[in-house]
Design an enzyme around this catalytic site. Structure first.
Site, PDB file in Angstrom:
ATOM      1  N   GLU A   1     -55.934  51.955 -29.014  1.00  0.00           N
ATOM      2  CA  GLU A   1     -54.555  51.438 -29.067  1.00  0.00           C
ATOM      3  C   GLU A   1     -53.739  51.964 -30.246  1.00  0.00           C
ATOM      4  O   GLU A   1     -52.696  51.427 -30.579  1.00  0.00           O
ATOM      5  CB  GLU A   1     -54.566  49.891 -29.071  1.00  0.00           C
ATOM      6  CG  GLU A   1     -54.291  49.288 -27.700  1.00  0.00           C
ATOM      7  CD  GLU A   1     -55.461  49.382 -26.715  1.00  0.00           C
ATOM      8  OE1 GLU A   1     -56.542  49.891 -27.085  1.00  0.00           O
ATOM      9  OE2 GLU A   1     -55.279  48.985 -25.559  1.00  0.00           O
TER      10      GLU A   1
ATOM     11  N   ARG B   1     -64.461  49.508 -28.892  1.00  0.00           N
ATOM     12  CA  ARG B   1     -63.328  49.697 -27.966  1.00  0.00           C
ATOM     13  C   ARG B   1     -62.796  51.100 -28.165  1.00  0.00           C
ATOM     14  O   ARG B   1     -62.272  51.447 -29.237  1.00  0.00           O
ATOM     15  CB  ARG B   1     -62.269  48.637 -28.266  1.00  0.00           C
ATOM     16  CG  ARG B   1     -61.050  48.715 -27.397  1.00  0.00           C
ATOM     17  CD  ARG B   1     -61.051  47.657 -26.311  1.00  0.00           C
ATOM     18  NE  ARG B   1     -59.736  47.623 -25.694  1.00  0.00           N
ATOM     19  CZ  ARG B   1     -58.840  46.683 -25.917  1.00  0.00           C
ATOM     20  NH1 ARG B   1     -59.120  45.670 -26.723  1.00  0.00           N
ATOM     21  NH2 ARG B   1     -57.674  46.725 -25.320  1.00  0.00           N
TER      22      ARG B   1
ATOM     23  N   TYR C   1     -54.672  52.064 -33.460  1.00  0.00           N
ATOM     24  CA  TYR C   1     -54.970  51.446 -34.750  1.00  0.00           C
ATOM     25  C   TYR C   1     -55.791  52.423 -35.622  1.00  0.00           C
ATOM     26  O   TYR C   1     -56.102  53.533 -35.190  1.00  0.00           O
ATOM     27  CB  TYR C   1     -55.716  50.121 -34.537  1.00  0.00           C
ATOM     28  CG  TYR C   1     -54.865  49.040 -33.896  1.00  0.00           C
ATOM     29  CD1 TYR C   1     -53.745  48.542 -34.554  1.00  0.00           C
ATOM     30  CD2 TYR C   1     -55.177  48.526 -32.641  1.00  0.00           C
ATOM     31  CE1 TYR C   1     -52.966  47.542 -33.979  1.00  0.00           C
ATOM     32  CE2 TYR C   1     -54.400  47.527 -32.054  1.00  0.00           C
ATOM     33  CZ  TYR C   1     -53.296  47.040 -32.727  1.00  0.00           C
ATOM     34  OH  TYR C   1     -52.517  46.060 -32.162  1.00  0.00           O
TER      35      TYR C   1
ATOM     36  N   GLN D   1     -44.635  37.266 -20.270  1.00  0.00           N
ATOM     37  CA  GLN D   1     -43.534  36.445 -20.769  1.00  0.00           C
ATOM     38  C   GLN D   1     -43.969  35.346 -21.729  1.00  0.00           C
ATOM     39  O   GLN D   1     -43.249  35.049 -22.672  1.00  0.00           O
ATOM     40  CB  GLN D   1     -42.762  35.842 -19.591  1.00  0.00           C
ATOM     41  CG  GLN D   1     -41.781  36.824 -18.986  1.00  0.00           C
ATOM     42  CD  GLN D   1     -41.118  36.281 -17.742  1.00  0.00           C
ATOM     43  OE1 GLN D   1     -41.387  36.751 -16.651  1.00  0.00           O
ATOM     44  NE2 GLN D   1     -40.275  35.294 -17.890  1.00  0.00           N
TER      45      GLN D   1
ATOM     46  N   HIS E   1     -49.970  51.764 -28.830  1.00  0.00           N
ATOM     47  CA  HIS E   1     -48.830  50.848 -28.720  1.00  0.00           C
ATOM     48  C   HIS E   1     -47.504  51.588 -28.727  1.00  0.00           C
ATOM     49  O   HIS E   1     -46.522  51.103 -28.179  1.00  0.00           O
ATOM     50  CB  HIS E   1     -48.870  49.808 -29.846  1.00  0.00           C
ATOM     51  CG  HIS E   1     -49.945  48.789 -29.648  1.00  0.00           C
ATOM     52  ND1 HIS E   1     -50.190  48.199 -28.436  1.00  0.00           N
ATOM     53  CD2 HIS E   1     -50.852  48.260 -30.499  1.00  0.00           C
ATOM     54  CE1 HIS E   1     -51.196  47.347 -28.548  1.00  0.00           C
ATOM     55  NE2 HIS E   1     -51.622  47.375 -29.799  1.00  0.00           N
TER      56      HIS E   1
HETATM   57  P1  NAP Z   1     -28.848  36.236 -17.152  1.00  0.00           P
HETATM   58  O1  NAP Z   1     -30.044  36.937 -17.631  1.00  0.00           O
HETATM   59  O2  NAP Z   1     -28.319  35.087 -17.903  1.00  0.00           O
HETATM   60  O3  NAP Z   1     -27.718  37.345 -17.008  1.00  0.00           O
HETATM   61  C1  NAP Z   1     -26.462  37.064 -16.523  1.00  0.00           C
HETATM   62  C2  NAP Z   1     -25.609  38.325 -16.595  1.00  0.00           C
HETATM   63  O4  NAP Z   1     -24.331  38.026 -16.099  1.00  0.00           O
HETATM   64  C3  NAP Z   1     -25.456  38.845 -17.979  1.00  0.00           C
HETATM   65  O5  NAP Z   1     -25.569  40.251 -17.941  1.00  0.00           O
HETATM   66  C4  NAP Z   1     -24.046  38.425 -18.376  1.00  0.00           C
HETATM   67  O6  NAP Z   1     -23.572  39.455 -19.193  1.00  0.00           O
HETATM   68  C5  NAP Z   1     -23.339  38.331 -17.041  1.00  0.00           C
HETATM   69  N1  NAP Z   1     -22.341  37.268 -16.968  1.00  0.00           N
HETATM   70  C6  NAP Z   1     -22.463  35.992 -17.376  1.00  0.00           C
HETATM   71  N2  NAP Z   1     -21.331  35.302 -17.120  1.00  0.00           N
HETATM   72  C7  NAP Z   1     -20.503  36.161 -16.533  1.00  0.00           C
HETATM   73  C8  NAP Z   1     -19.171  36.042 -16.041  1.00  0.00           C
HETATM   74  N3  NAP Z   1     -18.504  34.900 -16.098  1.00  0.00           N
HETATM   75  N4  NAP Z   1     -18.595  37.133 -15.521  1.00  0.00           N
HETATM   76  C9  NAP Z   1     -19.243  38.287 -15.453  1.00  0.00           C
HETATM   77  N5  NAP Z   1     -20.499  38.470 -15.905  1.00  0.00           N
HETATM   78  C10 NAP Z   1     -21.111  37.411 -16.434  1.00  0.00           C
HETATM   79  O7  NAP Z   1     -29.046  35.717 -15.695  1.00  0.00           O
HETATM   80  P2  NAP Z   1     -29.726  36.410 -14.456  1.00  0.00           P
HETATM   81  O8  NAP Z   1     -29.706  37.887 -14.534  1.00  0.00           O
HETATM   82  O9  NAP Z   1     -29.078  35.779 -13.286  1.00  0.00           O
HETATM   83  O10 NAP Z   1     -31.193  35.950 -14.556  1.00  0.00           O
HETATM   84  C11 NAP Z   1     -31.519  34.571 -14.484  1.00  0.00           C
HETATM   85  C12 NAP Z   1     -32.753  34.272 -15.240  1.00  0.00           C
HETATM   86  O11 NAP Z   1     -33.879  34.788 -14.595  1.00  0.00           O
HETATM   87  C13 NAP Z   1     -32.689  34.882 -16.620  1.00  0.00           C
HETATM   88  O12 NAP Z   1     -32.991  33.938 -17.586  1.00  0.00           O
HETATM   89  C14 NAP Z   1     -33.696  35.924 -16.607  1.00  0.00           C
HETATM   90  O13 NAP Z   1     -34.387  35.983 -17.840  1.00  0.00           O
HETATM   91  C15 NAP Z   1     -34.620  35.508 -15.502  1.00  0.00           C
HETATM   92  N6  NAP Z   1     -35.133  36.716 -14.927  1.00  0.00           N
HETATM   93  C16 NAP Z   1     -36.065  37.362 -15.625  1.00  0.00           C
HETATM   94  C17 NAP Z   1     -36.527  38.537 -15.156  1.00  0.00           C
HETATM   95  C18 NAP Z   1     -37.570  39.272 -15.923  1.00  0.00           C
HETATM   96  O14 NAP Z   1     -37.833  40.396 -15.642  1.00  0.00           O
HETATM   97  N7  NAP Z   1     -38.215  38.683 -16.905  1.00  0.00           N
HETATM   98  C19 NAP Z   1     -36.040  39.072 -14.006  1.00  0.00           C
HETATM   99  C20 NAP Z   1     -35.067  38.383 -13.296  1.00  0.00           C
HETATM  100  C21 NAP Z   1     -34.615  37.199 -13.790  1.00  0.00           C
HETATM  101  P3  NAP Z   1     -22.149  39.455 -19.932  1.00  0.00           P
HETATM  102  O15 NAP Z   1     -21.850  38.019 -20.230  1.00  0.00           O
HETATM  103  O16 NAP Z   1     -22.358  40.320 -21.126  1.00  0.00           O
HETATM  104  O17 NAP Z   1     -21.239  40.084 -18.957  1.00  0.00           O
HETATM  105 FE1  SF4 Z   2     -49.379  36.343 -19.675  1.00  0.00          FE
HETATM  106 FE2  SF4 Z   2     -49.617  34.277 -18.025  1.00  0.00          FE
HETATM  107 FE3  SF4 Z   2     -47.808  36.186 -17.525  1.00  0.00          FE
HETATM  108 FE4  SF4 Z   2     -50.443  36.608 -17.211  1.00  0.00          FE
HETATM  109  S1  SF4 Z   2     -49.163  35.191 -16.050  1.00  0.00           S
HETATM  110  S2  SF4 Z   2     -49.006  37.958 -18.224  1.00  0.00           S
HETATM  111  S3  SF4 Z   2     -51.265  35.450 -18.916  1.00  0.00           S
HETATM  112  S4  SF4 Z   2     -47.837  34.812 -19.263  1.00  0.00           S
END
Ligand code: NAP
Ligand code: SF4
Length: 677
Positions: A167, A217, A169, A342, A255
């Site tokens: 990794e 490892r 290290y 996450q 990494h």
């Molecule tokens: P989000 O992450 O809160 O993003 C919302 C987007 O909309 C932002 O880019 C924001 O950017 C824009 N926005 C907000 N208000 C707006 C408005 N009034 N007019 C125009 N643009 C606006 O929400 P999301 O994409 O719907 O995702 C929802 C949740 O699911 C999030 O918390 C996300 O973390 C989660 N999620 C996670 C993953 C992952 O891969 N971990 C994947 C999908 C979803 P600006 O305000 O800069 O324009």
């Molecule tokens: Fe980590 Fe749990 Fe997501 Fe697996 S499911 S990657 S252990 S948070």
């Protein structure tokens, strides 16, 4: 049935002085638990996994000295008090019939401090600290400190140690010309570059005696320029065996590598071809690792002769009883790790205790307990998305009589959309698990049922998990026919043109861009395609195993522009350990990403945007389709109706708070509420 489904997985392994019950190692994970100072909690974490059937586990990396610590104050085994704390952990694991090895991790130039040391004074691209070049006395000190840490580990009751040699290290840094520019006896040709790791193994073996597990490892593919060649990997493996290692474990990628190695978009068992190639080159057991998350996958790796053992780490956060369930013929009841990072790795980088998105108890074993309910009640849960499902499962497990109402024809909520994104196929497995778990849990599931106050009034408690609805950003022209919501796009309800503008670059905007930029099968389901996409070559052909041609992602079938109003590069708010992967993947597909825009108007030809709040330089971005991914609002109409009737209710998930909602918070909140009802 006792393990008959996985005969190779549950075949014992005789190491000469000890016999392991099966072919699984719970791999090292940095949980941050040791750093809390609450060693009862550390012991509970490992003991729960031993109770769940893990025969041999490896702790998170312990520093052998202060210069080798990943961070100042990172856990180690230096003092008598440390020793007593570690002894509590080993005793707890032994009481459950398990074995535990301590990982010794010297971070080298990845140490996030001014005290970092390395073979050469070369800063890593992922650190701002330039390491100090070790002199001969400094090298001797590192060897002595690692051997001493191993001896202390034995004293603390550990059954073995794992020496972290991969990794990127310290030990890996000595091996690769990328980081070792020395011309003394510790650098230059490979015989000299491998001298430190081999000496570390030799001295460690001498310090711990013959009857102690010593895992090394070993980096099978560095995935950095000027990394090791395959010949060097084989030479090192043989030398490490001769120096006294009991087992060789697999490390994949440094990494700082710009290739994902454990993220959910990496195909399952994507790197076992390397371990398989090393089989037969050494006489000691070889362990395959990376993206092995189900007993079927592990069994297949062993069946095809790719390794003697498999290492799984995050799957044991997701389900401490993974092995016990597999052995008892209940593999379908294993809570699957979806490799999202996450709640585990992202937490570690945020200096929070690691947990698990699908299992909020991970790392919280002493505090979040699902004890039988003192007074079982009739509980209605409304909404079968992640929050509602989690609440229903925990409540039912505690003995409550649960009815789960879902308006749609199937459970899953937002998870049902995530599973459609190329690279998020693991969500399908999670949904399948939830379907089985809900069916098995004696939950009264009412699909296609809109819950009303009348329906809920007779219940003893109501939990509202009605989720979210997409936010309408109110941009003029949004009623035009070429404007779509992300739900329509991901569910395939409407055709999407060849020039697309996505309004909103949060998690869902990135997901929609990924979905629309993919032509043909997802590389996650096709390892050869995936290697091509990320430029993974063969260390037998190029140093470090980076393909000479570089990454070659398949072309996007569409021209895509991803917009946000915030200034700066889109994607900053994505997961710490995965955001870079999403950004690089979309760049590779030619997706244009713009921050700092103001939306003026959607017109039949596309969308008119200007720059910043001052609305400078209005211009048209031509598009056949505009997709709105502008976040969500809580769906609270039922909650309001209940309040109007004076019916008390608890609210969880997106219905509670839509901002920054993700499945992690939803499942955590649902589980914690149900744990105290
Ligand atoms: P989000 O992450 O809160 O993003 C919302 C987007 O909309 C932002 O880019 C924001 O950017 C824009 N926005 C907000 N208000 C707006 C408005 N009034 N007019 C125009 N643009 C606006 O929400 P999301 O994409 O719907 O995702 C929802 C949740 O699911 C999030 O918390 C996300 O973390 C989660 N999620 C996670 C993953 C992952 O891969 N971990 C994947 C999908 C979803 P600006 O305000 O800069 O324009
Ligand atoms: Fe980590 Fe749990 Fe997501 Fe697996 S499911 S990657 S252990 S948070």
């Amino acid at each position: 049935m006792t393990g008959t489904g996985f005969p190779r997985l549950f075949a014992p392994l005789d190491l000469g002085f000890v016999t392991l019950p099966d072919r699984v190692i719970m791999g090292s994970m940095h949980t941050g638990l040791e750093e809390t100072g609450d060693w009862a909690r550390v012991a509970a974490f490992y003991a729960e996994r031993a109770r769940g059937g893990v025969g041999l586990m490896v702790t998170g990396g312990m520093a052998p000295n202060s210069e080798g610590a990943v961070l100042p104050g990172a856990a180690g085994l230096f003092t008598r008090e440390d020793l007593a704390n570690h002894a509590r952990v080993t005793a707890a694991v032994h009481a459950e019939g398990g074995r535990i090895a301590m990982q010794i991790l010297h971070a080298g130039r990845y140490a996030y401090s001014d005290g970092a040391v390395a073979p050469s004074a070369l800063r890593s691209p992922i650190s701002r600290h330039v390491p100090r070049e070790l002199d001969a006395a400094g090298i001797e000190k590192q060897i002595a400190d690692i051997a001493t840490a191993a001896a202390r580990a034995r004293e603390a009751g550990y059954d073995g140690v794992e020496i972290m040699g991969s990794e990127g290290y310290l030990l890996n840094e000595f091996l690769a010309p990328h980081t070792n520019r020395r011309s003394d006896g510790w650098g230059g040709d490979f015989a000299h570059r491998m001298r430190l790791p081999v000496e570390v193994v030799r001295r460690t073996r001498a310090a711990v005696g013959a009857d102690f597990i010593l895992i090394y490892r070993l980096s099978m593919i560095d995935l950095v320029p000027e990394g090791q060649t395959w010949d060097e990997v084989v030479r090192l493996a043989r030398a490490v065996e001769a120096a006294g290692a009991t087992i060789i474990n697999t490390g994949i990628g440094w990494h700082e590598a710009r290739v994902p190695t454990i993220a959910t978009s990496v195909p399952r068992a994507a790197f076992t071809w390397l371990t398989r190639r090393l089989m037969g080159e050494v006489g000691i057991p070889l362990v395959a690792s990376n993206r092995i998350n189900a007993p079927e996958v592990a069994e297949a790796v062993l069946a095809e002769g790719a390794a003697d053992m498999v290492s799984m780490a995050r799957p044991f956060l997701a389900d401490a009883e993974f092995l016990a369930k597999a052995k008892a013929g209940r593999a379908g009841a294993i809570v699957p790790c979806i490799a999202c990072n996450q709640a585990c790795l992202d937490h570690t980088f945020e200096r929070k205790v690691a947990s698990c998105l699908v299992n909020p108890r991970a790392g919280h074993e002493t505090e979040l307990v699902y004890a039988p309910a003192p007074r079982p009640r009739r509980i209605a849960v409304v909404g079968a998305g992640p929050a509602g499902i989690a609440a229903a499962l925990v409540a039912a497990r505690r003995g409550h009589a649960v009815t789960l109402f879902e308006r749609a024809a199937a459970i899953g909520g937002q998870l049902d959309m995530a599973r459609r994104i190329p690279g998020k196929e693991e969500f399908e497995g999670l949904l399948a698990y939830y379907r089985r778990a809900v069916a098995a849990a004696d939950i009264d599931l009412r699909l296609g049922t809109e819950a009303s106050p009348d329906l809920l009034a007779p219940f003893g408690a109501a939990i509202v998990a009605t989720g979210v609805r997409p936010r309408d950003p109110g941009i003029p022209g949004r009623q035009l026919p070429h404007v779509l919501g992300y739900v329509d796009v991901l569910r395939g309800r409407a055709p999407v043109g060849e020039r697309v503008v996505i309004v909103g670059a949060g998690g869902i905007g990135f997901d929609v861009a990924t979905f629309l930029a993919q032509d043909g099968p997802s590389p996650t389901t096709d390892p050869a395609l995936w290697r091509r996409e990320w430029g993974v070559g063969d260390p037998a052909l190029t140093r470090g195993g980076l393909a000479a041609e570089g990454p070659r992602p398949g072309p996007s079938p569409r021209e895509i522009t991803l917009l946000q109003r915030k200034p700066g590069r889109p994607g900053r708010g994505l997961g710490k350990t995965t955001g870079w992967i999403h950004r690089l993947a979309l760049q590779g597909k030619g997706v244009v990403m713009r921050g700092g825009v103001t939306y003026e108007e959607i017109v039949p030809e596309g969308i008119i945007v200007s720059d910043g709040p001052e609305r400078a330089d209005p211009r048209l971005i031509a598009a056949d389709t505009v997709v709105i991914c502008a976040g969500q609002e809580p769906e609270r109409s039922l909650l309001d109706a209940l309040a109007g009737r004076g019916i008390p209710a608890e609210v969880i998930g997106g219905a509670d708070r839509a901002a920054e909602l993700d499945a992690k918070r939803a499942i955590d909140q649902g589980s914690r509420l149900a744990a105290r009802l």
